[in-house]
Design a protein around this motif. Structure first.
Motif, short mmCIF file in Angstrom:
data_model
loop_
_atom_site.label_atom_id
_atom_site.label_comp_id
_atom_site.label_asym_id
_atom_site.label_seq_id
_atom_site.Cartn_x
_atom_site.Cartn_y
_atom_site.Cartn_z
N GLY A 350 0.82 -1.21 0.00
CA GLY A 350 0.00 0.00 0.00
C GLY A 350 0.85 1.26 0.00
O GLY A 350 0.54 2.23 -0.69
N ALA A 351 1.96 1.24 0.76
CA ALA A 351 2.84 2.40 0.81
C ALA A 351 3.47 2.66 -0.55
O ALA A 351 3.53 3.81 -1.02
N VAL A 352 3.95 1.61 -1.21
CA VAL A 352 4.58 1.76 -2.53
C VAL A 352 3.56 2.28 -3.54
O VAL A 352 3.87 3.15 -4.37
N THR A 353 2.34 1.76 -3.48
CA THR A 353 1.30 2.20 -4.42
C THR A 353 0.97 3.67 -4.21
O THR A 353 0.77 4.43 -5.18
N CYS A 354 0.89 4.11 -2.97
CA CYS A 354 0.61 5.52 -2.69
C CYS A 354 1.72 6.42 -3.19
O CYS A 354 1.47 7.51 -3.74
N LEU A 355 2.98 5.99 -3.03
CA LEU A 355 4.09 6.78 -3.55
C LEU A 355 4.02 6.88 -5.07
O LEU A 355 4.28 7.95 -5.65
N ALA A 356 3.70 5.76 -5.72
CA ALA A 356 3.57 5.80 -7.17
C ALA A 356 2.45 6.73 -7.60
O ALA A 356 2.56 7.43 -8.62
N ALA A 357 1.36 6.77 -6.83
CA ALA A 357 0.24 7.66 -7.17
C ALA A 357 0.65 9.12 -7.08
O ALA A 357 0.12 9.97 -7.80
N ALA A 358 1.60 9.44 -6.20
CA ALA A 358 2.03 10.83 -6.05
C ALA A 358 2.70 11.35 -7.32
O ALA A 358 2.71 12.56 -7.58
N TRP A 359 3.28 10.47 -8.12
CA TRP A 359 3.94 10.86 -9.36
C TRP A 359 3.23 10.25 -10.57
O TRP A 359 3.85 10.00 -11.59
N SER A 360 1.93 10.05 -10.43
CA SER A 360 1.16 9.49 -11.54
C SER A 360 1.11 10.48 -12.70
O SER A 360 0.83 11.67 -12.50
N PRO A 361 1.36 10.03 -13.93
CA PRO A 361 1.38 10.95 -15.08
C PRO A 361 0.01 11.43 -15.53
O PRO A 361 -0.10 12.39 -16.28
N GLY A 362 -1.06 10.78 -15.11
CA GLY A 362 -2.39 11.18 -15.55
C GLY A 362 -3.46 10.41 -14.80
O GLY A 362 -3.17 9.51 -13.99
#
Length: 459
Positions: A350-362
């Motif tokens: 969940g932590a990794v997914t949230c970090l990825a969402a912070a830099w989501s391209p769209g």
């Protein structure tokens, strides 16, 4: 919920697939339950069910008392998501202020979360059938009071808030009682599946409830939607209380008396499940993980608004809910060897997914990440229920499940409130980072849980 049974006892419980004495004359080992004990028509599943992906679900849903209970839970759980939205719509329309509507909704949610542990304690220490009946009657009366206020010409906002608080405080602990009873209704091999289905009904209602309110606005007022929510809860609750015997005695079994001479300190009596270290740790982890969810949801709304697509925030949250349903189904396919390790991994995922969402391209990529986060959440929610059943002392199990629900509500509220200052016109990236940090803290807390033990007692 003093410890009477623990994980090893649960694992040694005979399977529903063990033959029982019946008309065919077959016998079962001592202690095995008959189909009549669980309400099962056949009491057995094929041997191939054990290894198949859907075998656990077939065993569980093939037990009539389980199916009946899950259907009744669907009705009781539909009330909360319908009420939470309809109450805001009704009060906003009544007073012309979303500030008042938000206050009324917050009072209802806070009272339900804070009173939930108390209702679970009462149900766990006294006759659950009588406690549930009393709470159901009081809750129905609270619905009448709230609807009377909303339909009256000039109620004060404070009066409506008090009515909403009364409604939340009298919510019957049906979920806590049923969840504490699952280990008595199904065998240990099916426990993961029944808790997954239990969590699935919750996820489905939180998807269906707001949609039903939105669609029903064309034909009924928000006040009438509140009345429908109350009717659904009363119908489901009555169905649970009228479960046929002998399954009813198993589902609503009175608490066991503590062994003679057993002294319980005043602190343990007051603290309940929080006096039991593994249960207290698990409840804290559940609260932190749900705070992650609250922060993430707020970030999603902010991100959609920052891109000029506020109307797509609902679709993004649907992706999250669909992922949660898939995660619950995945978890119930087969038992997991190390539940403690799985909880840690899910929190880290969940932590990794949230970090990825912070830099989501769209928004498209964000939707995919939300579906993945939902998958993690659905699996974690099901796993937490199994862990409560494993770790909580039997005498505190009902109260533990009630506090689990309260911690989820409190965690969501705190996560949303703390993330508020981190979002703005630029989007919700900061809220996503905050959610990742909280999820990592939850993973660290999960490491404090006792190690899983094999049936032979080794760690």
């Amino acid at each position: 919920m003093a410890r009477v049974v623990d994980l090893h006892v649960m694992r040694s419980r005979p399977s529903l697939r063990v033959p029982v004495r019946g008309r065919s004359g077959r016998t079962s080992p001592p202690g095995a339950r008959s189909p009549a004990d669980t309400g099962s028509a056949s009491g057995a599943g094929s041997a191939s069910d054990t290894g198949s992906a859907s075998g656990a679900y077939r065993r569980v849903l093939g037990t009539p008392v389980v199916t009946r209970t899950l259907v009744a839970l669907l009705c009781t759980r539909l009330a909360t998501p319908v009420l939470s939205l309809a109450l805001i719509l009704a009060t906003a329309g009544k007073f012309g202020s979303y500030a008042v509507a938000g206050l009324v909704g917050a009072v209802h949610g806070a009272s339900q979360a804070l009173a939930g542990g108390l209702s679970g304690r009462v149900a766990g220490r006294y006759r659950p059938d009588r406690v549930l009946t009393g709470y159901l009657l009081a809750h129905a009366l609270a619905y009448v009071v709230l609807l009377t206020l909303l339909w009256s010409p000039g109620p004060a906002p404070a009066a409506v808030a008090v009515g909403a608080g009364l409604l939340g405080a009298t919510a019957p602990p049906f979920s806590a009682v049923v969840r504490s009873a699952w280990p008595r209704l199904v065998d240990a091999e099916s426990l993961h599946a029944v808790y997954a289905l239990d969590n699935l009904t919750n996820e489905m209602m939180f998807v269906a409830g707001p949609l039903l309110v939105t669609v029903a606005e064309r034909w009924m007022t928000a006040e009438l939607a509140i009345a429908v929510a109350g009717a659904a809860l009363v119908t489901g609750g009555t169905a649970l209380l009228l479960t046929p015997r002998p399954a009813r005695e198993t589902l609503l079994r009175p608490p066991q008396e503590p062994p003679s001479g057993t002294a319980v300190s005043r602190w343990k009596a007051l603290a309940g499940p929080f006096s039991h270290r593994p249960t207290a740790v698990l409840l804290a982890v559940a609260g932190l993980a749900t705070a992650t969810y609250g922060a993430l949801r707020l970030g999603v709304v902010a991100d959609a608004g920052a891109t000029g697509h506020e109307d797509r925030s609902g679709l993004l949250l649907v992706a999250l809910s669909v992922g949660a349903v898939a995660g619950a189904l995945w978890f119930g396919r087969r038992p997991r060897a190390s539940r403690r390790r799985l909880l840690v991994r899910l929190c880290l995922a969940g932590a990794v997914t949230c970090l990825a969402a912070a830099w989501s391209p769209g928004l498209g990529a964000l939707a995919a990440l939300l579906a993945l986060f939902g998958f993690v959440e659905g699996s974690r929610g099901s796993l937490e229920q199994v862990l409560v059943a494993d770790h909580a002392p039997a005498a505190l199990r009902t109260e533990s499940f009630a506090w689990l629900n309260s911690m989820l509500w409190l965690g969501y509220a705190v996560g949303t409130a703390v993330a508020g200052p981190f979002v703005g016109a630029t989007g919700g990236a900061a809220a996503f980072v905050l959610a990742a940090v909280v999820s990592a803290v939850a993973a660290a807390g999960a490491l404090l849980l006792p190690r899983d033990r094999d049936p032979d007692g080794t760690a």
